[in-house]
Design an enzyme around this catalytic site. Structure first.
Site, short mmCIF file in Angstrom:
data_model
loop_
_atom_site.label_atom_id
_atom_site.label_comp_id
_atom_site.label_asym_id
_atom_site.label_seq_id
_atom_site.Cartn_x
_atom_site.Cartn_y
_atom_site.Cartn_z
N ASP A 1 1.02 -11.62 -7.67
CA ASP A 1 -0.19 -11.40 -6.88
C ASP A 1 -0.55 -12.67 -6.09
O ASP A 1 -0.08 -13.78 -6.40
CB ASP A 1 -1.33 -11.02 -7.84
CG ASP A 1 -2.45 -10.25 -7.17
OD1 ASP A 1 -2.44 -10.11 -5.94
OD2 ASP A 1 -3.35 -9.78 -7.90
N ASP B 1 -5.26 -2.03 -2.84
CA ASP B 1 -6.11 -1.82 -4.01
C ASP B 1 -6.88 -0.51 -3.89
O ASP B 1 -7.63 -0.15 -4.80
CB ASP B 1 -7.10 -2.99 -4.16
CG ASP B 1 -6.47 -4.16 -4.88
OD1 ASP B 1 -5.38 -3.98 -5.46
OD2 ASP B 1 -7.06 -5.25 -4.86
#
Ligand code: DGJ
Length: 781
Positions: A516, A586
Site C-alpha cells: 500500500d 477503496d
C-alpha cells in the site's frame, strides 16, 4: 519492421500500424504518419498549411546566414550587472526584411515534429526545456544519425517488456538529434515488436557541453497529428472515484492532465487519448499516449493556430542536473492508435500487457479468491479474529486471507507505527509465522499488508533515523494520513526495506503481499542529495521503488504483490511489471464500482483489477444492493471478499460461495478471453439513451473466449414502461451457432451482432444478470 529509405525516412511497420518520420532539409526530424499500415509515404503528398512570411523561418541552407549554428558562442552573455552596450548578437543579413522576397525556408511553426525543441523558431510547447550554463533556455535539435538495434534496448529500471515476452521479434530504432551549438544530444528510441499493436518510445539526453546544465520535464514521446476535429478523453477522479471517463472537445489551445505529488495519483491516469468526436466503443479513430511510470507526470495536447494537435507525455516537476558528459533516460511511453474506437484501443492494450508485460507466471496462475480483513475488522485485528475470519472466508470459497493494516507494533489507528514492522505481541502472540501456520492448517493461504515506503512520526524508525525521511531543511513537514515518506533515493533505506520485507515474507511463508501507499509527496527533498539534485528527488524515489520491487520479486517469485495506493492511486504500467494485480479502488459499492471498473478496463485487462464483494449497507456510500449484483460486479475481475462472513445472512453466504465457485471454475479461461465493453458511457447505444427512454447508467461487458462467451449486464436504476433491453454482442463468428446456457435459446453469431439478446435482470433498482453463450459447432453450411 524498421525500414530506412535513403537514410532519411524511417518506417516502423507491423500488422497493426505504420509509424513514419523523416528528415527535412537534412536537419529536422518531422513526423509524417501514424495509423493503419501503409506501403510507403511520399511526404510531398501530405497536407500542410501554406507558409507565410510572419512565421518563424529557417533558411534551407545555413551557410552565409550568420546565425550561430556552428557551436560558436561569440562572447556569450554579460555577467550579472554587466552591459555590452546593446550590441546585436545576430548579423543583419540573418534577418530578412518582411517585404523582401522570401528564400526557401523551413518553419518550425508549421513542421509536424517528432521531438520539438522550444525557443529557436518553435513557438508551441517543446518536448523538454534546458537551462544552459549561459542562462539561456532555447534549444534546437537537428538530425545526426540513426541505428537499428535488433533487440529491445529499454532503459534498465524503466523498461517495460518482460524478458520472456510473447510479442515476436523486437527491433529498436535510435535516432540521434543534437543541438548545433554542441550543448546536448538526444537519442530518440522507438521500439516495435512483430505482434504488438503498440509502439514504445523514450528519449535519452546527453550533456555534450563542457558545463553543467539543467534538464526540465523531458517528454518520453511527442507527436504532431493531423488536423481534427478532435475530442480529448482522459481517465480521472479522486479517492474512491478513480478513472471515471472525462471527455471534452478541443478546438484550440492546450489541455493537460497529470500529477505533481510523486505518484501517478487518484486524479489522473497517465494516459491521454485524442478521438473523433463520434468515436465510441466500436467506431472512430483514437490516438492514445500512456506512460509506463509511477511518479509525477504530465499528458498534454496542444492544438495550434493551424489546428494541428501536439500530443505528448512525460515527466512533470522534474528538474535534473546534468554534468558534462552525463546522461538521462526518460521513462517509456506507449503509443496506440485505433481505427475501431475505444474497444479497439483497449483490445490492443490488453493484448500487449498480457503478452508482453505481466509476468508469465501470473498469467498462467490467475488470481486466488482473497478475503481481506480491512472492511471486516479495520484496525481491530488479532490472531483469533483473523483465524475466524479465515474460516468464514474458506466457507464462502476464499482461498487466501490477507491480513490488512493494524497487525504491527502499536498500530491501533492510522496515527502511528508505520516503519515498525514487527507483529504486535499482545494481539499476535505467535507472530505472523504462527498465524500463517494456523491458517494453512485450515486450508487457507496467507498474505499480509504493508506500507513499506511510509513512516509515522510516532514510530521507533522515525525517532532512530529522522534523516531517512523526505524533507526540506527549515520547512515544516506536511502530514497526510498522519505519515511521512521514506527517502528511497538512499541506498541504506532501500536495503533496510528489502531486508525487512524479505524477513517477514520468509518467516511467514506468505504467498501474497498487499503493498500500500497512502499519501502523495510534499517537501520532496532529500538530505542524501546535493543542492543541484533536489529537483530529481521524486524521480529518483520512483527508481528506488522499482529497484526494491525488482529485487523482491526476483527473490520471491512465488509471492504475488498486490499494488495499492489508498485504492487505485498508483495504478500504472510502471508497477504492473511487479504487481500483476491492483486494488483498483477503496470504493467497494457495486454501483459506484461499475463506473470505476468501466474506466479501468480502458487500460487494464480484467484479471489485473481487484474488485471485492463487500457488505451492505456499503461502508463508503451506505447503499444497499443485493448479493447477486455485488457478486456479478466482482466476478469478471480479480474476485474476492471485503466483509466478515459471520455478519452476513445464510442466504448471502450461499450466494457468495456460488460466486467464488464460479470464479474458480472460470478464472483460467477469463484471463485469456477478450474483454469487451458492451454498454456504458462510450457505447453507441448511450448516445440515444434519452430518446429511447432506457434506464440511465446501464453497463454491460463480455468476456469472449471464442467457444464460450460470458456476458454481464448491470442496471442501476429501473424505469417504468420501457421496452426490453436488447444487448448487441459484436465480434462473434457469423454463421456459427451460439446457445444460451441458461435458456437453451440458439442464435447465429451474425444475429447476435446486429440484434442481440434480451437481458432481463428482474424488477427493481441495482439489478444485474449473467448470460453464458456456448458455441455449438453447428455452423451454417
Ligand atoms: C488503503 C487501502 O486502499 C485499503 O484497502 C486499506 O489497506 C487501508 N489503506 C489500510 O490502511
Amino acid at each position: 519492421m524498421i525500414s530506412v529509405e535513403s537514410g532519411e525516412q524511417f518506417h516502423l511497420k507491423n500488422d497493426s500500424f505504420s509509424y513514419i518520420c523523416g528528415v527535412v532539409d537534412r536537419r529536422f526530424l518531422a513526423h509524417l504518419y501514424w495509423g493503419a499500415p501503409v506501403r510507403e509515404i511520399d511526404p510531398r503528398g501530405l497536407p500542410r498549411p501554406a507558409t507565410a512570411s510572419y512565421l518563424t523561418r529557417i533558411p534551407l541552407s545555413m551557410e552565409g546566414a550568420g546565425v550561430s549554428g556552428s557551436g560558436d558562442r561569440g562572447e556569450g552573455y554579460p555577467e550579472a550587472g554587466g552591459d555590452r552596450g546593446g550590441r546585436a548578437p545576430l548579423s543583419a543579413d540573418a534577418l530578412a526584411a518582411p517585404e523582401a522576397p522570401q528564400p526557401p525556408a523551413v518553419s518550425l511553426d508549421l513542421l509536424p515534429q517528432e521531438y520539438p525543441a522550444w525557443g529557436t523558431g518553435e513557438q508551441r510547447e517543446g518536448a523538454f526545456a534546458v537551462v544552459y550554463a549561459d542562462g539561456s533556455e532555447a534549444s534546437r535539435l537537428e538530425y545526426r544519425e540513426f541505428e537499428v538495434i535488433p533487440d529491445a534496448a529499454e532503459p534498465e529500471f524503466l523498461g517495460l517488456l518482460r524478458q520472456e515476452h510473447e510479442l515476436g521479434r523486437v527491433e529498436t530504432l535510435r535516432i540521434r538529434l543534437a543541438d548545433p551549438r554542441g550543448d546536448i544530444s538526444v537519442d530518440l528510441y522507438y521500439l516495435i515488436a512483430e505482434r504488438a499493436p503498440v509502439l514504445i518510445r523514450w528519449a535519452r539526453f546527453i550533456n555534450t557541453s563542457e558545463a553543467a546544465l539543467t534538464l526540465i520535464d523531458p517528454a518520453s514521446a511527442s507527436v504532431d497529428l493531423p488536423v481534427g476535429p478532435w475530442e480529448v478523453l482522459t481517465l480521472g477522479g479522486a479517492w474512491s472515484r478513480e478513472r471515471h471517463i472525462l471527455r471534452t472537445p478541443l478546438a484550440f489551445g492546450g489541455y493537460s492532465v497529470g500529477s505533481r505529488g510523486g505518484a501517478t495519483g487518484h486524479q489522473s491516469a497517465p494516459f491521454l487519448a485524442l478521438c473523433d468526436p463520434a468515436a465510441d466503443e466500436e467506431h472512430g479513430r483514437v490516438y492514445a499516449v500512456l506512460l509506463a511510470y509511477s511518479g509525477s507526470f504530465e499528458a498534454r495536447c496542444e492544438v495550434d493556430q493551424f489546428e494541428v494537435p501536439r500530443l505528448s507525455i512525460g515527466l512533470q516537476r522534474y528538474r535534473g542536473h546534468l554534468e558534462a558528459g552525463e546522461c538521462f533516460e526518460t521513462p517509456v511511453a506507449l503509443l496506440v492508435s485505433s481505427r475501431s474506437g475505444f474497444g479497439g484501443m483497449s483490445d490492443d492494450l490488453h493484448r500487449f500487457l498480457r503478452e508482453g508485460v505481466i509476468p508469465k507466471r501470473w498469467r498462467e496462475a490467475p488470481p486466488k479468491v482473497v478475503i481481506n480483513s480491512w472492511e471486516a475488522m479495520y484496525f481491530q485485528v488479532s490472531h483469533d479474529r483473523t483465524l475466524s475470519l479465515a474460516r468464514g472466508g474458506r466457507d464462502i470459497g476464499a482461498e487466501l486471507l490477507v491480513l490488512d493494516d493494524g497487525w504491527f507494533s502499536r498500530r491501533r489507528d492510522d496515527r502511528s507505527s508505520l516503519g515498525d514492522w514487527w507483529p504486535n505481541e499482545e494481539r499476535f502472540p505467535l507472530g505472523l509465522a504462527g498465524l500463517a501456520d494456523a491458517l494453512r492448517e485450515e486450508g487457507m493461504e496467507f498474505g499480509f499488508w504493508m506500507e513499506p515506503e511510509m513512516v509515522s512520526p510516532e514510530s521507533d524508525l522515525c525517532r532512530e533515523h529522522p534523516e531517512w525521511v523526505l524533507q526540506i531543511p527549515g520547512r515544516e513537514p506536511t502530514l497526510a494520513r498522519s505519515q511521512l515518506i521514506l527517502d528511497l533515493t538512499r541506498e541504506e533505506v532501500r536495503e533496510y526495506l528489502i531486508d525487512t520485507v524479505s524477513t517477514l515474507l520468509r518467516d511467514s511463508g506468505a504467498s501474497y503481499l498487499k503493498w500500500d501507499m497512502n499519501r502523495n509527496m510534499s517537501e520532496a527533498g532529500s538530505l542524501n542529495l546535493s543542492r543541484e539534485r533536489q529537483g530529481e528527488v521524486m524521480h529518483r524515489y520512483i527508481l528506488g521503488l522499482y529497484e526494491i520491487l525488482r529485487r523482491l520479486t526476483e527473490a520471491f517469485p512465488g509471492v504475488l504483490i498486490e499494488g495499492c495506493a489508498g485504492g487505485g492511486g498508483r495504478m500504472d504500467y510502471g508497477l504492473l511489471r511487479y504487481c500483476p494485480r491492483f486494488w483498483a479502488s477503496d470504493q467497494t459499492d457495486a454501483i459506484e464500482r461499475l463506473e470505476i471498473n468501466y474506466g479501468t478496463t480502458l487500460l487494464f485487462p480484467p484479471e489485473v483489477i481487484g474488485s471485492h464483494v463487500s457488505t451492505v449497507p456499503n461502508h463508503q456510500v451506505r447503499r444497499i444492493t443485493d448479493a447477486e449484483t455485488r457478486v456479478l460486479t466482482s466476478l469478471p475481475f480479480s474476485f474476492g471478499f471485503e466483509l466478515d462472513p459471520a455478519q452476513e445472512s445464510e442466504e448471502e453466504r450461499l450466494r457468495y460461495l456460488e460466486g467464488a465457485r464460479r470464479f474458480r471454475e472460470l478464472r483460467q479461461r477469463f484471463s485469456s478471453c477478450r474483454f469487451r465493453r458492451l454498454l456504458g458511457p462510450l457505447s453507441p447505444e448511450s448516445r440515444g439513451r434519452r430518446l429511447s427512454g432506457e434506464p440511465a447508467g446501464e453497463v454491460a461487458w463480455m468476456l469472449d473466449g471464442g467457444d464460450e462467451v460470458f456476458i454481464f449486464y448491470y442496471r442501476p436504476l429501473t424505469r417504468s414502461n420501457v421496452r426490453p433491453r436488447r444487448l448487441r454482442i459484436p465480434g462473434l463468428t457469423a454463421g456459427a451457432i451460439y446457445q444460451e446456457q441458461e435458456t437453451g435459446i440458439r442464435y447465429d453469431g451474425a444475429l447476435l451482432g446486429q440484434v442481440g439478446i434480451v437481458v432481463e435482470p428482474g424488477p427493481g433498482d441495482y439489478r444485474s444478470t449473467f448470460v453464458t453463450l456456448i458455441r455449438t459447432g453447428a455452423d451454417r453450411p
